[in-house]
Design a protein around this motif. Structure first.
Motif, mmCIF file in Angstrom:
data_model
loop_
_atom_site.group_PDB
_atom_site.id
_atom_site.type_symbol
_atom_site.label_atom_id
_atom_site.label_comp_id
_atom_site.label_asym_id
_atom_site.label_seq_id
_atom_site.Cartn_x
_atom_site.Cartn_y
_atom_site.Cartn_z
ATOM 1 N N ASP A 135 -50.898 -25.076 6.903
ATOM 2 C CA ASP A 135 -51.965 -24.631 8.061
ATOM 3 C C ASP A 135 -52.474 -24.524 9.509
ATOM 4 O O ASP A 135 -52.927 -24.913 10.580
ATOM 5 C CB ASP A 135 -53.953 -24.291 7.902
ATOM 6 N N ARG A 136 -51.694 -25.930 9.768
ATOM 7 C CA ARG A 136 -52.121 -26.173 11.532
ATOM 8 C C ARG A 136 -49.977 -26.137 11.704
ATOM 9 O O ARG A 136 -49.396 -26.772 12.365
ATOM 10 C CB ARG A 136 -51.448 -27.773 11.451
ATOM 11 N N PRO A 137 -49.460 -24.809 12.166
ATOM 12 C CA PRO A 137 -48.256 -24.291 12.496
ATOM 13 C C PRO A 137 -47.550 -25.118 14.065
ATOM 14 O O PRO A 137 -46.993 -25.654 13.996
ATOM 15 C CB PRO A 137 -47.978 -22.732 13.363
ATOM 16 N N GLU A 138 -48.535 -24.943 14.666
ATOM 17 C CA GLU A 138 -48.312 -26.504 16.542
ATOM 18 C C GLU A 138 -48.115 -27.817 15.562
ATOM 19 O O GLU A 138 -46.934 -28.120 16.675
ATOM 20 C CB GLU A 138 -49.826 -25.824 17.293
ATOM 21 N N LEU A 139 -48.329 -28.102 14.694
ATOM 22 C CA LEU A 139 -47.568 -29.770 13.828
ATOM 23 C C LEU A 139 -46.366 -29.553 13.434
ATOM 24 O O LEU A 139 -46.082 -30.445 13.433
ATOM 25 C CB LEU A 139 -49.001 -30.353 13.640
ATOM 26 N N CYS A 140 -46.500 -28.503 12.798
ATOM 27 C CA CYS A 140 -45.170 -28.708 11.499
ATOM 28 C C CYS A 140 -43.419 -28.739 12.689
ATOM 29 O O CYS A 140 -43.699 -27.978 13.591
ATOM 30 C CB CYS A 140 -44.885 -27.131 11.153
ATOM 31 N N ASP A 141 -42.844 -29.681 12.638
ATOM 32 C CA ASP A 141 -41.417 -29.513 12.268
ATOM 33 C C ASP A 141 -40.903 -28.827 12.031
ATOM 34 O O ASP A 141 -39.706 -27.782 12.364
ATOM 35 C CB ASP A 141 -41.357 -30.887 12.514
ATOM 36 N N PHE A 142 -40.775 -28.310 11.000
ATOM 37 C CA PHE A 142 -40.568 -26.579 9.463
ATOM 38 C C PHE A 142 -41.711 -26.584 9.259
ATOM 39 O O PHE A 142 -42.627 -27.047 9.011
ATOM 40 C CB PHE A 142 -39.540 -27.519 9.003
ATOM 41 N N THR A 143 -41.452 -25.640 8.813
ATOM 42 C CA THR A 143 -42.412 -24.418 8.046
ATOM 43 C C THR A 143 -41.181 -23.801 6.825
ATOM 44 O O THR A 143 -40.090 -24.390 6.574
ATOM 45 C CB THR A 143 -43.372 -23.056 9.271
ATOM 46 N N LEU A 144 -42.261 -23.721 5.844
ATOM 47 C CA LEU A 144 -41.956 -23.211 4.369
ATOM 48 C C LEU A 144 -42.492 -21.374 4.348
ATOM 49 O O LEU A 144 -43.290 -21.209 4.829
ATOM 50 C CB LEU A 144 -42.785 -24.032 3.402
ATOM 51 N N PRO A 145 -40.987 -21.238 4.224
ATOM 52 C CA PRO A 145 -41.010 -19.471 3.764
ATOM 53 C C PRO A 145 -41.367 -19.479 2.244
ATOM 54 O O PRO A 145 -41.607 -20.556 1.618
ATOM 55 C CB PRO A 145 -39.477 -19.607 3.657
ATOM 56 N N SER A 146 -41.629 -18.352 1.913
ATOM 57 C CA SER A 146 -42.173 -17.299 0.770
ATOM 58 C C SER A 146 -40.513 -17.421 0.158
ATOM 59 O O SER A 146 -39.648 -16.674 0.895
ATOM 60 C CB SER A 146 -42.554 -15.847 0.999
ATOM 61 N N ILE A 147 -40.650 -17.998 -0.463
ATOM 62 C CA ILE A 147 -39.376 -17.764 -1.100
ATOM 63 C C ILE A 147 -38.841 -17.041 -2.390
ATOM 64 O O ILE A 147 -39.543 -16.897 -3.849
ATOM 65 C CB ILE A 147 -38.649 -19.966 -2.255
ATOM 66 N N LEU A 148 -37.631 -16.305 -2.921
ATOM 67 C CA LEU A 148 -37.113 -15.857 -3.882
ATOM 68 C C LEU A 148 -35.939 -16.058 -4.376
ATOM 69 O O LEU A 148 -35.335 -16.630 -3.799
ATOM 70 C CB LEU A 148 -37.193 -14.227 -3.346
ATOM 71 N N ASP A 149 -35.617 -16.410 -6.012
ATOM 72 C CA ASP A 149 -35.049 -17.610 -6.415
ATOM 73 C C ASP A 149 -34.422 -17.204 -7.617
ATOM 74 O O ASP A 149 -34.839 -16.263 -8.690
ATOM 75 C CB ASP A 149 -35.969 -18.843 -7.043
ATOM 76 N N ARG A 150 -33.367 -16.136 -7.257
ATOM 77 C CA ARG A 150 -32.174 -15.567 -7.943
ATOM 78 C C ARG A 150 -31.039 -16.550 -8.113
ATOM 79 O O ARG A 150 -30.080 -16.751 -7.407
ATOM 80 C CB ARG A 150 -31.634 -14.424 -7.102
ATOM 81 N N GLU A 151 -30.819 -18.055 -8.736
ATOM 82 C CA GLU A 151 -30.288 -19.087 -8.578
ATOM 83 C C GLU A 151 -28.438 -18.678 -8.830
ATOM 84 O O GLU A 151 -28.665 -17.951 -9.921
ATOM 85 C CB GLU A 151 -30.405 -20.316 -9.881
ATOM 86 N N PRO A 152 -27.856 -19.034 -8.466
ATOM 87 C CA PRO A 152 -27.808 -19.673 -6.907
ATOM 88 C C PRO A 152 -28.612 -18.862 -5.146
ATOM 89 O O PRO A 152 -28.121 -19.336 -4.615
ATOM 90 C CB PRO A 152 -26.552 -20.200 -6.720
ATOM 91 N N VAL A 153 -28.691 -18.053 -5.735
ATOM 92 C CA VAL A 153 -29.380 -16.965 -4.593
ATOM 93 C C VAL A 153 -30.184 -17.596 -3.768
ATOM 94 O O VAL A 153 -31.916 -17.579 -4.843
ATOM 95 C CB VAL A 153 -29.152 -15.693 -4.636
#
Length: 256
Positions: free
Chosen positions: A78-96
């Motif tokens: 909840d602090r994007p200004e402090l982030c070196d990276f952000t987490l996306p929302s993930i759709l997992d269709r291994e290996p996609v």
């Protein structure tokens, strides 16, 4: 683009998670799901990535600074200004893996976009990806030239193609496609005259070809909102004259 999307392999690697409660537990589950080893800040010297999940803003900022000084890339909930990276929302269709990011602007928006895609992308797409990977050498033998190989794949995977990515049975067609499929032998050029600066007004054909193009030649006045519909690695340059082209080229002009 506000960020460079990357998929970071962490299997067997230590990842620091600072915090307690549901927010920290969610980060820990995500790390473990990707094969990482959750560790405390005291083990930061063994890690390259860290998640900070603290409700207290000052404590979160202090933890982020300590970890960054130790050389880690840090995500602060909840602090994007402090982030070196952000987490996306993930759709997992291994290996996609399909990752949807808003750059920290709204995790809820990313989640609901992912939920819409869940209904569109078949579970079998993972099998299609694995099948194409297993056939890599056969693909190289069938089309030794890299441009022709990519052209053949584009034609096969597009809507209505023999390996249409949204058709559940496509994985079972790979062998037949490699044996009988074709590639474009000549460079292809498509020219469109746009009557609007709104990317939502692109036709389905225009959007599809723009997303496949190797080169986009455009009037200087074509807005960025339309140009970003091209592949991120496509060559983009203003249309100045008779520029030489190769592969699939899309030319965009304005009617105004």
């Amino acid at each position: 683009m506000h960020s460079l999307p990357l998929f970071h392999r962490i299997a067997g690697e230590r990842v620091v998670v600072v915090g307690s409660g549901g927010m920290a537990a969610a980060k820990a589950r995500l790390v473990e799901r990707a094969g990482g080893i959750v560790c405390a800040e005291t083990e930061a010297h063994h890690a390259k990535l860290a998640f900070v999940a603290l409700e207290d803003e000052r404590a979160a900022e202090a933890a982020a600074l300590r970890l960054k000084r130790a050389g880690l890339l840090v995500n602060v909930a909840d602090r994007p200004e402090l982030c070196d990276f952000t987490l996306p929302s993930i759709l997992d269709r291994e290996p996609v893996l399909v990752a949807i990011s808003t750059g920290g602007a709204s995790a809820g928006l990313a989640k609901h976009l992912r939920l819409r895609l869940e209904g569109l992308i078949p579970q079998s797409i993972g099998g299609l990806a694995s099948g194409l990977s297993a056939m890599r050498e056969k693909l190289r033998a069938r089309w030794p030239d890299g441009d022709m190989r990519r052209s053949a794949l584009d034609r096969a995977l597009e809507e209505g193609g023999p390996l249409d990515v949204l058709q559940a049975e496509s994985a079972s067609h790979i062998d037949a496609w490699i044996e009988f499929g074709t590639a474009e032998d000549q460079p292809a050029i498509f020219e469109f005259i746009l009557t609007s600066d709104d990317p939502e007004d692109l036709t389905l054909k225009q959007a599809r070809l723009l997303g496949r193009a190797d080169t986009v030649l455009h009037d200087p006045a074509i807005p960025e909102a339309i140009l970003v519909r091209a592949r991120a690695d496509a060559q983009r340059q203003p249309l100045l004259g008779d520029e030489p082209t190769s592969g699939l080229t899309v030319i965009l002009r304005r009617s105004i």
